[in-house]
Design an enzyme around this catalytic site. Sequence first.
Site, PDB file in Angstrom:
ATOM      1  N   ASP A 114       0.846  -1.189   0.000  1.00  0.00           N
ATOM      2  CA  ASP A 114       0.000   0.000   0.000  1.00  0.00           C
ATOM      3  C   ASP A 114       0.881   1.238   0.000  1.00  0.00           C
ATOM      4  O   ASP A 114       2.086   1.186   0.230  1.00  0.00           O
ATOM      5  CB  ASP A 114      -0.923   0.005   1.223  1.00  0.00           C
ATOM      6  N   LYS A 115       0.251   2.359  -0.273  1.00  0.00           N
ATOM      7  CA  LYS A 115       0.895   3.670  -0.275  1.00  0.00           C
ATOM      8  C   LYS A 115      -0.024   4.647   0.416  1.00  0.00           C
ATOM      9  O   LYS A 115      -1.247   4.536   0.334  1.00  0.00           O
ATOM     10  CB  LYS A 115       1.190   4.097  -1.718  1.00  0.00           C
ATOM     11  N   HIS A 116       0.567   5.624   1.112  1.00  0.00           N
ATOM     12  CA  HIS A 116      -0.217   6.664   1.763  1.00  0.00           C
ATOM     13  C   HIS A 116       0.492   7.991   1.581  1.00  0.00           C
ATOM     14  O   HIS A 116       1.711   8.052   1.486  1.00  0.00           O
ATOM     15  CB  HIS A 116      -0.390   6.368   3.259  1.00  0.00           C
ATOM     16  N   SER A 117      -0.281   9.080   1.536  1.00  0.00           N
ATOM     17  CA  SER A 117       0.276  10.428   1.442  1.00  0.00           C
ATOM     18  C   SER A 117      -0.170  11.247   2.645  1.00  0.00           C
ATOM     19  O   SER A 117      -1.304  11.101   3.114  1.00  0.00           O
ATOM     20  CB  SER A 117      -0.181  11.114   0.158  1.00  0.00           C
ATOM     21  N   THR A 154      -8.601  11.449  -0.863  1.00  0.00           N
ATOM     22  CA  THR A 154      -8.774  10.452  -1.919  1.00  0.00           C
ATOM     23  C   THR A 154     -10.225   9.983  -2.012  1.00  0.00           C
ATOM     24  O   THR A 154     -10.767   9.814  -3.103  1.00  0.00           O
ATOM     25  CB  THR A 154      -7.835   9.262  -1.661  1.00  0.00           C
ATOM     26  N   ARG A 202      -9.519  16.121  14.368  1.00  0.00           N
ATOM     27  CA  ARG A 202      -8.291  16.860  14.054  1.00  0.00           C
ATOM     28  C   ARG A 202      -8.547  17.932  13.006  1.00  0.00           C
ATOM     29  O   ARG A 202      -7.957  19.011  13.041  1.00  0.00           O
ATOM     30  CB  ARG A 202      -7.206  15.903  13.547  1.00  0.00           C
ATOM     31  N   SER A 217      -2.365   7.891  13.066  1.00  0.00           N
ATOM     32  CA  SER A 217      -3.491   7.839  12.141  1.00  0.00           C
ATOM     33  C   SER A 217      -3.134   7.060  10.887  1.00  0.00           C
ATOM     34  O   SER A 217      -3.883   6.193  10.430  1.00  0.00           O
ATOM     35  CB  SER A 217      -3.932   9.261  11.777  1.00  0.00           C
ATOM     36  N   LYS A 221      -4.242   2.573  10.215  1.00  0.00           N
ATOM     37  CA  LYS A 221      -5.026   2.091   9.073  1.00  0.00           C
ATOM     38  C   LYS A 221      -4.254   1.082   8.242  1.00  0.00           C
ATOM     39  O   LYS A 221      -4.838   0.251   7.557  1.00  0.00           O
ATOM     40  CB  LYS A 221      -5.446   3.281   8.193  1.00  0.00           C
ATOM     41  N   LYS A 222      -2.930   1.159   8.302  1.00  0.00           N
ATOM     42  CA  LYS A 222      -2.102   0.261   7.497  1.00  0.00           C
ATOM     43  C   LYS A 222      -1.770  -1.035   8.233  1.00  0.00           C
ATOM     44  O   LYS A 222      -1.657  -2.091   7.615  1.00  0.00           O
ATOM     45  CB  LYS A 222      -0.816   0.982   7.076  1.00  0.00           C
TER      46      LYS A 222
END
Length: 482
Positions: A114-117, A154, A202, A217, A221-222
């Site tokens: 996975d990827k997150h920004s 997203t 937040r 956070s 989730k990951k």
Amino acid sequence: MAASMTRGTRAPPRPGDLSGEGTQGLPNLSLEPKQLPELIRMKRDGGRLSEADIRGFVAAVVNGSAQGTQIGAMLMAIRLRGMDLEETSVLTQALAQSGQQLEWPEAWHQQLVDKHSTGGVGDKVSLVLAPALAACGCKVPMISGRGLGHTGGTLDKLESIPGFNVIQSPEQMQVLLEQAGCCIVGQSEQLVPADGILYAARDVTATVDSLPLITASILSKKVVEGLSALVIDVKFGGAAVFPNQEQARELARTLVGVGADLGLRVAAALTAMDKPLGRCVGNALEVEEALLCMDGAGPSDLRDLVTRLGGALLWLSGHAATQAQGAARVAAALDDGSALGRFELMLAAQGVDPSLARALCSGSPAQRRQLLPRAREQEELLAPADGTVELVRALPLAQVLHELGAGRSRAGEPLRLGVGAELLVDVGQKLSRGTPWLRVHLDGPPLSGLQRRALQHALVLSDRAPFTAPSPFAELVLPPQQ
């Protein structure tokens, strides 16, 4: 900025093991003898919260005994006083354990990535990268968020596609991965519910930029996804949570360190966010540009970031011998149509009418625009002078679009999905006075004088020769074993 972080002495768990001290799920802890106001006071005064303290706070968030004002107060105390690495690891684990854990077929273990920004302006990378990675043989169970502060989310972008359903059960997620190889979903009540509550709080309590809260956070989730590897895009610059590369590097190292503490292989890319990524900002417009990238076209900075992040992730997970080979595989998936094919499968599997999914993925840009939400009006801004485009500042652009309805000021507030802006110029190009450089898509009345001035201030011109804009990709922070 959070306090300096020191690593705890606990042995890291096996990947995907959230059992903590041998209990499964989030224990039903009582806040006795410390009541919630005492915990808030302790952190407010710079104290260190124990594992029981942190788990008790998270339990109170989930069971509803924590009032909204108390949640906001604790978030602000953490924002101002910080957390050390062990506190942050415990918070991450407690958030992850607040809901159901995802379980996948054993054969998928090395495929799960996975990827997150951390959030930016015009950042539609996830929309492109998830299907591209699926086309490269990966399984991508992406749990994403909504718009936070001035940055877009997203999920908001995908919901501009009629019928797209971001709420999927863990069982439905497995079916989606079997059918399309990727899914992009929100935080249902079953998945990381505590973070869903804190994430929304937040956004409206000025605690978006807290290093431990960001870390917990993202990783909570990951962790529940049972991943083989994760790449996090940590933005820095004028429109990012952290204004300079050094602060972003501190977050990157924290993410990598907490990930390792929890048995998750994490790499963090530092990427610049002074100007918008790509040429489009706004939910539906960014979907259009993501589709263009999956056509093998579109802005070079977006494609560059997609291929670099994807290449790093394929290498980190053992799917490519080098980062460069991984990047080439991702680029091939964009160029040969296989990423677009996976995106179409994902749309149809997540509720979009198959004929609409096909039309979006096979149509021209003009045809696609007819199928997505559109703003009622367009207004173009003209260059005030001759010069070379040195920069288009992302922050004032995002702030004006936020005012126009592209972002939200309160949790749950509806968005104007067609509102946005198109950059008509590239950084580094020569521009003549009176040439249109920005097209604003808006639903309401015309831009105010203040908004127009703010947008014109975003355009920075110089007298130097035209140049090629640098890649936003700056560096990659790797986990210890790499």
